[in-house]
Structures are given as structure tokens and as C-alpha cells.
Design an enzyme around this catalytic site. Sequence first.
Site, PDB file in Angstrom:
ATOM      1  N   SER A  92     -41.105  43.849 -21.442  1.00  0.00           N
ATOM      2  CA  SER A  92     -41.904  42.545 -21.351  1.00  0.00           C
ATOM      3  C   SER A  92     -43.546  43.169 -21.357  1.00  0.00           C
ATOM      4  O   SER A  92     -43.661  44.394 -21.671  1.00  0.00           O
ATOM      5  CB  SER A  92     -42.143  41.830 -19.748  1.00  0.00           C
ATOM      6  OG  SER A  92     -42.149  42.933 -18.837  1.00  0.00           O
ATOM      7  N   LYS A 137     -39.169  56.143 -31.420  1.00  0.00           N
ATOM      8  CA  LYS A 137     -37.749  55.933 -31.622  1.00  0.00           C
ATOM      9  C   LYS A 137     -37.472  54.548 -31.849  1.00  0.00           C
ATOM     10  O   LYS A 137     -38.163  53.740 -31.279  1.00  0.00           O
ATOM     11  CB  LYS A 137     -37.412  56.439 -29.995  1.00  0.00           C
ATOM     12  CG  LYS A 137     -37.432  57.874 -29.607  1.00  0.00           C
ATOM     13  CD  LYS A 137     -36.362  58.437 -30.514  1.00  0.00           C
ATOM     14  CE  LYS A 137     -36.243  60.073 -30.147  1.00  0.00           C
ATOM     15  NZ  LYS A 137     -35.492  60.629 -30.957  1.00  0.00           N
ATOM     16  N   LYS A 165     -35.447  52.360 -42.121  1.00  0.00           N
ATOM     17  CA  LYS A 165     -34.359  52.712 -41.060  1.00  0.00           C
ATOM     18  C   LYS A 165     -34.188  51.337 -40.377  1.00  0.00           C
ATOM     19  O   LYS A 165     -33.024  51.199 -40.101  1.00  0.00           O
ATOM     20  CB  LYS A 165     -34.848  54.095 -40.107  1.00  0.00           C
ATOM     21  CG  LYS A 165     -33.830  54.446 -39.174  1.00  0.00           C
ATOM     22  CD  LYS A 165     -34.115  55.599 -38.612  1.00  0.00           C
ATOM     23  CE  LYS A 165     -32.993  55.889 -37.235  1.00  0.00           C
ATOM     24  NZ  LYS A 165     -33.688  57.119 -36.524  1.00  0.00           N
ATOM     25  N   CYS A 196     -66.253  25.712 -10.854  1.00  0.00           N
ATOM     26  CA  CYS A 196     -65.416  25.185  -9.818  1.00  0.00           C
ATOM     27  C   CYS A 196     -65.979  25.108  -8.450  1.00  0.00           C
ATOM     28  O   CYS A 196     -66.624  24.703  -7.974  1.00  0.00           O
ATOM     29  CB  CYS A 196     -64.193  25.005 -10.177  1.00  0.00           C
ATOM     30  SG  CYS A 196     -63.048  23.716  -9.727  1.00  0.00           S
ATOM     31  N   ARG A 250     -59.597  19.231  -6.271  1.00  0.00           N
ATOM     32  CA  ARG A 250     -59.354  18.595  -5.315  1.00  0.00           C
ATOM     33  C   ARG A 250     -60.718  17.891  -4.579  1.00  0.00           C
ATOM     34  O   ARG A 250     -60.731  16.741  -4.083  1.00  0.00           O
ATOM     35  CB  ARG A 250     -58.421  18.706  -4.193  1.00  0.00           C
ATOM     36  CG  ARG A 250     -56.795  19.004  -4.661  1.00  0.00           C
ATOM     37  CD  ARG A 250     -56.065  19.045  -3.369  1.00  0.00           C
ATOM     38  NE  ARG A 250     -54.670  19.349  -3.906  1.00  0.00           N
ATOM     39  CZ  ARG A 250     -54.162  20.284  -4.155  1.00  0.00           C
ATOM     40  NH1 ARG A 250     -54.663  21.371  -4.244  1.00  0.00           N
ATOM     41  NH2 ARG A 250     -52.678  20.306  -4.928  1.00  0.00           N
ATOM     42  N   HIS A 252     -63.811  23.517 -16.036  1.00  0.00           N
ATOM     43  CA  HIS A 252     -63.810  24.869 -16.250  1.00  0.00           C
ATOM     44  C   HIS A 252     -64.037  25.044 -17.776  1.00  0.00           C
ATOM     45  O   HIS A 252     -63.139  24.768 -18.704  1.00  0.00           O
ATOM     46  CB  HIS A 252     -62.165  25.092 -16.184  1.00  0.00           C
ATOM     47  CG  HIS A 252     -61.946  25.278 -14.520  1.00  0.00           C
ATOM     48  ND1 HIS A 252     -62.055  26.547 -13.853  1.00  0.00           N
ATOM     49  CD2 HIS A 252     -61.574  24.420 -14.017  1.00  0.00           C
ATOM     50  CE1 HIS A 252     -61.643  26.361 -12.736  1.00  0.00           C
ATOM     51  NE2 HIS A 252     -61.449  25.077 -12.542  1.00  0.00           N
ATOM     52  N   GLU A 286     -64.489  27.354 -19.586  1.00  0.00           N
ATOM     53  CA  GLU A 286     -63.742  28.820 -20.208  1.00  0.00           C
ATOM     54  C   GLU A 286     -62.754  28.353 -20.968  1.00  0.00           C
ATOM     55  O   GLU A 286     -62.456  29.058 -21.912  1.00  0.00           O
ATOM     56  CB  GLU A 286     -63.402  29.721 -18.949  1.00  0.00           C
ATOM     57  CG  GLU A 286     -62.150  29.310 -18.138  1.00  0.00           C
ATOM     58  CD  GLU A 286     -62.603  28.472 -16.944  1.00  0.00           C
ATOM     59  OE1 GLU A 286     -63.880  28.188 -16.715  1.00  0.00           O
ATOM     60  OE2 GLU A 286     -62.017  28.719 -15.819  1.00  0.00           O
TER      61      GLU A 286
HETATM   62  N1  GLN Z   1     -60.444  24.685  -4.132  1.00  0.00           N
HETATM   63  C1  GLN Z   1     -61.431  23.771  -4.934  1.00  0.00           C
HETATM   64  C2  GLN Z   1     -60.794  22.354  -5.206  1.00  0.00           C
HETATM   65  O1  GLN Z   1     -59.521  22.136  -4.923  1.00  0.00           O
HETATM   66  C3  GLN Z   1     -61.850  24.388  -6.399  1.00  0.00           C
HETATM   67  C4  GLN Z   1     -60.671  24.439  -7.373  1.00  0.00           C
HETATM   68  C5  GLN Z   1     -61.018  25.342  -8.354  1.00  0.00           C
HETATM   69  O2  GLN Z   1     -62.070  26.043  -8.292  1.00  0.00           O
HETATM   70  N2  GLN Z   1     -60.277  25.360  -9.422  1.00  0.00           N
HETATM   71  O3  GLN Z   1     -61.510  21.420  -5.280  1.00  0.00           O
END
Ligand code: GLN
Length: 535
Positions: free
Chosen positions: A13, A187, A223, A381, A462, A507, A509
Amino acid sequence: MSKFIFITGGVVSSLGKGITAASIGLLLKSRGLKIAHQKFDPYLNVDPGTMNPYQHGEVYVTDDGAETDLDLGHYERFTGVTTCKNSNFTAGRIYDSIIKKERRGDYLGGTVQVVPHVTGEICDSIRSVACPEIDVVISEIGGTVGDVESLPFLEALRIFRMQEGRGNVLFIHVTLIPFLRKAGEIKTKPTQHSVGKLREIGIIPDMLICRTERHLDKDLRSKLSLFCNVDADAVAEAFDVDNTIYEVPLDFAAQNVDSVIIDILGLRSGKRNLAPWRDYVDRVTNAEHTVTIAIVGKYSELLDAYKSIHEALNHAGAANMAKVCIKSVSAEEIEEKGAKAVLAGAGGILVPGGFGGRGVEGKIEAVRYARENKIPYFGICYGMHMAVIEFARNVLKLEGADTTENNPDTKFPVIHIMEEQKRIVNKGATMRLGAYPCALKKNSQARKCYGKDSISERHRHRYEFNNEYRDAFEKSGMALCGQSPDGILVEMVELAGHPWFLAVQFHPEFKSRPVEPHPLFRDFIGASVKYGKTK
Ligand code: GLN
């Protein structure tokens, strides 16, 4: 209708099947073809959302709110094509669907079996992303040929090829060519065995991609071609790259991997255009500055846990002609030694997403250190929650302010659980997930950075900012610079009088691409390069 490429792996893997699939997607797209990616994971979890990052790495979130495998991040970064719920299927999800059908009586009393029911469900999920607008669906099969878990998937692919016809389906096997130092030789035998294993199932690969630390010469390619029953021009190498993973597609292009695929599948395509891609790799190669970014998280030793953040930092580095050195810091180390001892020398500080109480006080200390010393700070976050708590405790003097995630009885719950989350007991796929719009405040740093009034970013949380504290924060200099369009949810905060201090509930990113770096990461690195120079 769409044609199909299946990517399997053999021998070991971690061969880079995801990067291989992503690179092939980019090459085909650069020739004007419309592509879609898909990943199959043979484990029994319904999705990776509930899995420990130590075992699974980052959970990648799609626009439509699926919690998925991190390979989808590679696909999106390489191709710019947005993935969705049907871009990732686990064995758990396949079985979950079959068992629901069985309980509903959909099978009309028939015996439900691996063949044809599980394999049929797998074939249906491959077709769920195919449509007349997509020229090629590229599906990667997780795991390694020979794993018990992978068998139903490979069996399904054999059947799928029979159903779709030979000219419409192409199999690529990614394999390892080990180098034995003492013998001074590379190999081919493990690859021969692995291809043999595939043939036992009835799959004959059309192409081999050989991961190797030594180049394959012509004899060796012949090969492999002879023993594995693959055309000589369809034996390609995936040479270990030192500089950046974004070199892989250029390396494949030099071996005409895309042309071989296009020939075999009989696709009509244009000329390859990789100019923006080459420009990106050149920028990485010719970086003029160096900057150290401290990521203060729970999994300091685990690179895959913050995969998309690392990639977004690299994209932002290239945009600033800077090489980004990532210093992974354990928040608990800050609790033991203090922020200065651990963070001195960083050009910028980033606190990423996270859950639970471990290391939280260290993260809050990192924020204080960045705020007081005017070091660029980027909170993502949980990193926004930490910034809000730090400001409440140390600027607003709300002693013991906290998030109810860790301290349900706090006197000052500046971060609390979202209304819609209160009644949920199930753990899987129950957070606020996926893309949401956000309106940016006029004249804010956030607005300047994005260059527009309204944005869309992906969420996975959350808890949220508690609106009871809005006035107190704004009056003392923490601006609520991004909010949901209805003004109810605080999505971004920034600090006045600080060179760069921004924290976001989403997020960013997940949406950064090498050829289109995310504006927040781009400006964070810009500010960090500047700060690094003034020290
Ligand atoms: N723990 C936090 C929440 O649930 C932040 C979650 C996170 O950073 N993705 O709101």
C-alpha cells in the site's frame, strides 16, 4: 457515454495510487476531456467521518456535505473538478444500501449474495457518476490486490468490463519495483506476481505504472511487458519525486501516459496544455524566501491528519515565491513548556480543526502568544473557537470562558452547540457539513483578501459562536467580519490593529488548488513572510 478507467494497486500500500489517479485526470483534462473521479474504499465503515485520524488521516469534505477519503482532495487539487457524495463509496456504504433494500423487501424473497448483489451495487455506484457530459470516469480501488476485502470490488470490475465492452474500460495497475541495494538491482518479480493475482480474478491490466526509486531502462520495460502481457509503451514509471508531488503529471506527460490511454479508449482529444502547471512547479523550484509556519494541533507527528492544510500552505507559498517549512507542534508541548519556548522562530501560527479537550489550553496559549506579539495567526474551525475563547478570557476578562464542547458548565459559554445539533444522538454524518454561503463585512481584512462580498466555503462542526457575546467582542476590537447571509451565524472573526489575525468557522483548505491558491492562505503566508523578515 462515458468511458471508464480503473486504478488498482499491487505489492504494497502507500504507492501513491491517489496521486496517480489525480495526475491522469489532470492530463486528460488538459487535453480537453471532461473527467470525473471516484474512490472505492474496501473497509466496513459507512464513511470515514467517524474514523480516528491516526488510522485514516484527514476527512475531506465535499460541497454537498459528504465526509470522504483524503484522496478526493488530491483529485480536486489536481483537476479543479468538484467531487460529490457519489465520488466515494466504502464497502460499508455498499452493504448499508443492500441491507436497507433487503429489509424493505426489494429482493422479493431472493437470496442476497456477494455475486450478483454486492457486485451489482458496486457497478451501479460506478455508473452513478457516469453521464453523457463526462468523457472518462476514473475510479481508484483502495487497498491492494490480494486483500480479502478488495475481492468483491475486483469481481465487480471484471463484470463491469464485460457489461460495458472491452473498448470502453481500461485497467491500470500501480505496482512497486523494489531496488535491492546489496544486489544493486531493481526487481520485477513482485509485479509479475501481483499481475498474476489480478489475472486469477479475470482482470488483465492494460497499463502498468511502476513506482520506483531507480529509472526503468528499455530492457526492463520489455521484460515487464512480456511477463505481464502489457504493451511496451503502456509500461510507465512513477519515479519518487523530491521537489513536489505536482511534478508527477509532468513526469507522466513526458512518458505519454495520456496518449496511450487516449489510444486504447479511442477518445477524441485536443493538444495537451500544461503551462499553468509548469509555472506552478517552477515557482516551487525557484522559491526566493523561506517561512516557518507552526501548526498547533493534536496530531503533531501525523502528516496526513492535516493533509489539505499542508497542501494549501504549499500553494500559498508558491504564490508568494516562498518555501513553507511546516513545524508540527503538539499543543500539549505548549502546555508543558510555554508558548514562547515552542513557537519562537515561527513566521506564522495556525491552529487547525479539532475535537475534544486534549491540548486545548496549549492551543489557547498559542493564540495569546500570536495576538500579543503580533505574529500572523490563522484559526480554522476549532482554531476559531480557540481564538474566541482566548479573546474572551484575556481581553474581555471573562474568566473561565470556554466552549461547551469541553466545559458544559462554563459561566461564559462563548462557543456553544448549534440549535440544530442539540437533539442528534448518532455520530455519523450529523455535523453541519458541506458548502454554505457567507457574507463579508465591508472594509474588513476578510473582504479585502477575497476581493468579493460573498463567498462559499465548506463546514464540518457542531459548535458555533454564541450570539449573546456579539456586542462585547465587536466593541473590544474583534470584528465579526463574515456571517451567514441571514446574519445569524458568525463565520469569521478578525482583530483590528493586528497585522494579520483571522479565524474562520469553515475549512478553506479544501478549496485551495496549486494553480488557484486560496486567498486566505495566500495572504496569511504573505503576512508571515513579511513578519519573518522583520524579526
Ligand atoms: N470540535 C468543533 C466542533 O465540533 C470544531 C470542529 C472542527 O474543527 N472541524 O464544532
